[in-house]
Design a protein around this motif. Structure first.
Motif, PDB file in Angstrom:
ATOM      1  N   PRO A  26      49.679  49.463  44.888  1.00 18.06           N
ATOM      2  CA  PRO A  26      49.191  50.196  46.061  1.00 18.06           C
ATOM      3  C   PRO A  26      49.569  49.478  47.353  1.00 18.06           C
ATOM      4  N   PRO A  27      50.042  50.199  48.370  1.00 15.39           N
ATOM      5  CA  PRO A  27      50.513  49.565  49.609  1.00 15.39           C
ATOM      6  C   PRO A  27      49.445  48.680  50.229  1.00 15.39           C
ATOM      7  N   GLU A 165      36.725  39.758  51.679  1.00 13.89           N
ATOM      8  CA  GLU A 165      37.939  40.555  51.845  1.00 13.89           C
ATOM      9  C   GLU A 165      38.910  39.859  52.784  1.00 13.89           C
ATOM     10  N   GLU A 166      38.380  39.189  53.805  1.00 14.73           N
ATOM     11  CA  GLU A 166      39.258  38.493  54.752  1.00 14.73           C
ATOM     12  C   GLU A 166      40.003  37.344  54.089  1.00 14.73           C
ATOM     13  N   THR A 167      39.295  36.527  53.292  1.00 20.88           N
ATOM     14  CA  THR A 167      39.983  35.423  52.624  1.00 20.88           C
ATOM     15  C   THR A 167      40.950  35.949  51.575  1.00 20.88           C
ATOM     16  N   TYR A 168      40.600  37.083  50.935  1.00 20.82           N
ATOM     17  CA  TYR A 168      41.544  37.686  49.996  1.00 20.82           C
ATOM     18  C   TYR A 168      42.831  38.087  50.704  1.00 20.82           C
ATOM     19  N   GLN A 169      42.714  38.748  51.855  1.00 22.06           N
ATOM     20  CA  GLN A 169      43.902  39.181  52.593  1.00 22.06           C
ATOM     21  C   GLN A 169      44.769  37.986  52.992  1.00 22.06           C
ATOM     22  N   SER A 170      44.144  36.913  53.452  1.00 23.91           N
ATOM     23  CA  SER A 170      44.927  35.739  53.833  1.00 23.91           C
ATOM     24  C   SER A 170      45.559  35.085  52.610  1.00 23.91           C
ATOM     25  N   PRO A 181      57.292  40.755  48.540  1.00 20.14           N
ATOM     26  CA  PRO A 181      57.094  41.602  49.729  1.00 20.14           C
ATOM     27  C   PRO A 181      55.607  41.849  49.950  1.00 20.14           C
ATOM     28  N   ARG A 182      55.207  41.908  51.191  1.00 16.01           N
ATOM     29  CA  ARG A 182      53.782  42.055  51.512  1.00 16.01           C
ATOM     30  C   ARG A 182      53.174  43.281  50.858  1.00 16.01           C
ATOM     31  N   GLU A 183      53.934  44.367  50.768  1.00 16.39           N
ATOM     32  CA  GLU A 183      53.369  45.607  50.233  1.00 16.39           C
ATOM     33  C   GLU A 183      53.094  45.534  48.732  1.00 16.39           C
ATOM     34  N   MET A 184      53.588  44.501  48.054  1.00 23.20           N
ATOM     35  CA  MET A 184      53.300  44.362  46.624  1.00 23.20           C
ATOM     36  C   MET A 184      51.965  43.671  46.365  1.00 23.20           C
ATOM     37  N   TRP A 185      51.446  42.964  47.359  1.00 20.29           N
ATOM     38  CA  TRP A 185      50.136  42.329  47.179  1.00 20.29           C
ATOM     39  C   TRP A 185      49.079  43.423  47.149  1.00 20.29           C
ATOM     40  N   PRO A 186      48.247  43.495  46.104  1.00 18.57           N
ATOM     41  CA  PRO A 186      47.256  44.571  46.015  1.00 18.57           C
ATOM     42  C   PRO A 186      46.468  44.725  47.318  1.00 18.57           C
ATOM     43  N   ALA A 187      46.297  45.968  47.751  1.00 20.82           N
ATOM     44  CA  ALA A 187      45.798  46.261  49.093  1.00 20.82           C
ATOM     45  C   ALA A 187      44.411  45.683  49.366  1.00 20.82           C
ATOM     46  N   THR A 188      43.532  45.703  48.377  1.00 17.22           N
ATOM     47  CA  THR A 188      42.165  45.205  48.559  1.00 17.22           C
ATOM     48  C   THR A 188      41.819  44.294  47.387  1.00 17.22           C
ATOM     49  N   ARG A 189      40.743  43.582  47.536  1.00 21.16           N
ATOM     50  CA  ARG A 189      40.323  42.701  46.446  1.00 21.16           C
ATOM     51  C   ARG A 189      39.960  43.505  45.199  1.00 21.16           C
ATOM     52  N   ALA A 190      39.431  44.694  45.386  1.00 20.00           N
ATOM     53  CA  ALA A 190      39.139  45.559  44.240  1.00 20.00           C
ATOM     54  C   ALA A 190      40.426  45.952  43.526  1.00 20.00           C
ATOM     55  N   ASP A 191      41.477  46.249  44.297  1.00 20.74           N
ATOM     56  CA  ASP A 191      42.771  46.556  43.698  1.00 20.74           C
ATOM     57  C   ASP A 191      43.315  45.336  42.948  1.00 20.74           C
ATOM     58  N   PHE A 192      43.068  44.154  43.507  1.00 24.50           N
ATOM     59  CA  PHE A 192      43.512  42.927  42.841  1.00 24.50           C
ATOM     60  C   PHE A 192      42.827  42.786  41.490  1.00 24.50           C
ATOM     61  N   GLU A 193      41.527  43.037  41.438  1.00 22.57           N
ATOM     62  CA  GLU A 193      40.793  42.925  40.181  1.00 22.57           C
ATOM     63  C   GLU A 193      41.356  43.881  39.137  1.00 22.57           C
ATOM     64  N   TYR A 195      44.482  45.096  39.052  1.00 29.25           N
ATOM     65  CA  TYR A 195      45.790  44.546  38.661  1.00 29.25           C
ATOM     66  C   TYR A 195      45.605  43.389  37.701  1.00 29.25           C
ATOM     67  N   TRP A 196      44.680  42.470  38.005  1.00 33.27           N
ATOM     68  CA  TRP A 196      44.456  41.293  37.172  1.00 33.27           C
ATOM     69  C   TRP A 196      44.003  41.688  35.774  1.00 33.27           C
ATOM     70  N   ASP A 197      42.987  42.537  35.700  1.00 31.25           N
ATOM     71  CA  ASP A 197      42.431  42.922  34.395  1.00 31.25           C
ATOM     72  C   ASP A 197      43.470  43.645  33.544  1.00 31.25           C
ATOM     73  N   GLU A 198      44.229  44.545  34.146  1.00 30.99           N
ATOM     74  CA  GLU A 198      45.235  45.299  33.384  1.00 30.99           C
ATOM     75  C   GLU A 198      46.356  44.384  32.899  1.00 30.99           C
ATOM     76  N   THR A 199      46.763  43.433  33.733  1.00 31.36           N
ATOM     77  CA  THR A 199      47.837  42.525  33.334  1.00 31.36           C
ATOM     78  C   THR A 199      47.376  41.601  32.218  1.00 31.36           C
ATOM     79  N   VAL A 200      46.184  41.034  32.361  1.00 30.32           N
ATOM     80  CA  VAL A 200      45.669  40.124  31.333  1.00 30.32           C
ATOM     81  C   VAL A 200      45.497  40.863  30.014  1.00 30.32           C
ATOM     82  N   GLU A 201      44.995  42.083  30.077  1.00 33.28           N
ATOM     83  CA  GLU A 201      44.796  42.867  28.856  1.00 33.28           C
ATOM     84  C   GLU A 201      46.112  43.092  28.120  1.00 33.28           C
ATOM     85  N   SER A 202      47.200  43.226  28.863  1.00 39.94           N
ATOM     86  CA  SER A 202      48.499  43.531  28.248  1.00 39.94           C
ATOM     87  C   SER A 202      49.225  42.299  27.727  1.00 39.94           C
ATOM     88  N   LEU A 203      48.736  41.103  28.047  1.00 36.26           N
ATOM     89  CA  LEU A 203      49.454  39.883  27.675  1.00 36.26           C
ATOM     90  C   LEU A 203      49.419  39.643  26.167  1.00 36.26           C
TER      91      LEU A 203
END
Length: 303
Positions: A26-27, A165-170, A181-193, A195-203
């Motif tokens: 997500p952008p 959210e601010e420390t996540y963005q930084s 690229p900046r647009e590949m970093w998940p847009a919000t911390r919720a989006d990061f979670e 991404y993280w959970d789905e990636t770990v599950e697939s490992l």
């Protein structure tokens, strides 16, 4: 234009321009790479004690097959943990110091230095999986592990209220100081979670990579005398710092006595750290940042 020429240019976005079929996350919002590079130093404090969790974080990074085989088969011997453990540790910790505490000039110089090394890491027809160290998806995973590690250390040794959210963005600088690229970093911390959970599950960790990761758990990359004397302690800490889902994938048990020692260690360490002045809390990252700047001034290699 060759990869080497691209690395030498100031157009950093060109370094990581993905192929047309790259699936973007997500952008990301609000900050471009240039704006991230311009962030003031010390956006997120790096606590020196977090180096104890370094092996666990490396294991998380290498659990992604393409990253694991990229490290195992890398022809860049000078950057190998198993051939040059002290140098590799220094360059990795220096990267964290630069990304979290450095200036735009520091981050740009380190990005180029890493790019030169990554340009040599590519799979061959004989490789079990395809990989390219310039693949922004792989670098995103590495950056995500580093950010996740920062959050975990903040919960154990700092103030969980600082995870905002601010420390996540930084924290996106952990990726953009690579070639993400900046647009590949998940847009919000919720989006990061997500991404993280789905990636770990697939490992899925195959036996070859698992054996390599177990050697990291037991610090077998260090001189034999060191692993014999201190290996049990580093194994206890590494298992403790690993999230439970990674322990299961590695087939590791966190025995009750190990958990008790781990928890006691963290309570004592937290009490000591909370009373330290900031320069001592940040050691060795502040010294490593000084070293990076000295290397830049004297034209010495950064990695």
């Amino acid at each position: 234009m060759s990869i080497e020429q691209i690395i030498e240019t100031d157009v950093d976005v060109a370094i990581a321009k993905p192929s047309p079929d790259t699936e973007y996350l997500p952008p990301a919002a609000r900050m471009t790479r240039g704006e991230l590079d311009a962030l003031p130093a010390r956006q997120n404090e790096m606590k020196g004690i977090s180096v104890l969790a370094g092996p666990a974080n490396v294991i998380m990074q290498l659990a992604l097959p393409a990253v694991g085989y990229g490290v195992k088969e890398s022809r860049v011997e000078s950057g190998s943990l198993f051939h040059h453990p002290i140098k590799r540790t220094r360059t990795t910790l220096s990267y964290l110091a630069v990304a979290s505490m450095g200036t735009p000039k520091d981050r740009k110089a380190y990005r180029k230095a890493i790019g030169r090394a990554h340009a040599q890491v590519r799979s061959t027809p004989e490789s079990p999986v395809a990989y390219n160290a310039f693949d922004p998806k792989l670098q995103l995973w590495v950056a995500a592990c580093l950010y996740k590690g920062w959050e975990d250390m903040q919960r154990i040794y700092g103030d969980p209220a600082d995870i905002t959210e601010e420390t996540y963005q930084s924290g996106a600088v952990l990726g953009t100081t690579l070639q993400v690229p900046r647009e590949m970093w998940p847009a919000t911390r919720a989006d990061f979670e997500t991404y993280w959970d789905e990636t770990v599950e697939s490992l899925e960790i195959d036996p070859t990579i698992r054996d390599m990761l177990l050697s990291i758990v037991r610090v077998q990359f260090m001189p034999r005398w060191f692993s014999i004397i201190f290996g049990w302690w580093f194994e206890l800490l590494t298992i403790g710092f690993l999230p439970e889902n990674f322990r299961k994938k590695m087939g590791l048990r966190f025995r009750p006595w190990q958990r008790a020692v781990f928890d006691t260690h963290n309570k004592i360490a937290r009490a000591i750290i909370s009373r330290m002045p900031k320069p001592l809390r940040e050691f060795p990252f502040n010294i490593l940042l000084w070293d990076v700047r000295w290397r830049m001034r004297t034209n010495r290699p950064l990695v």
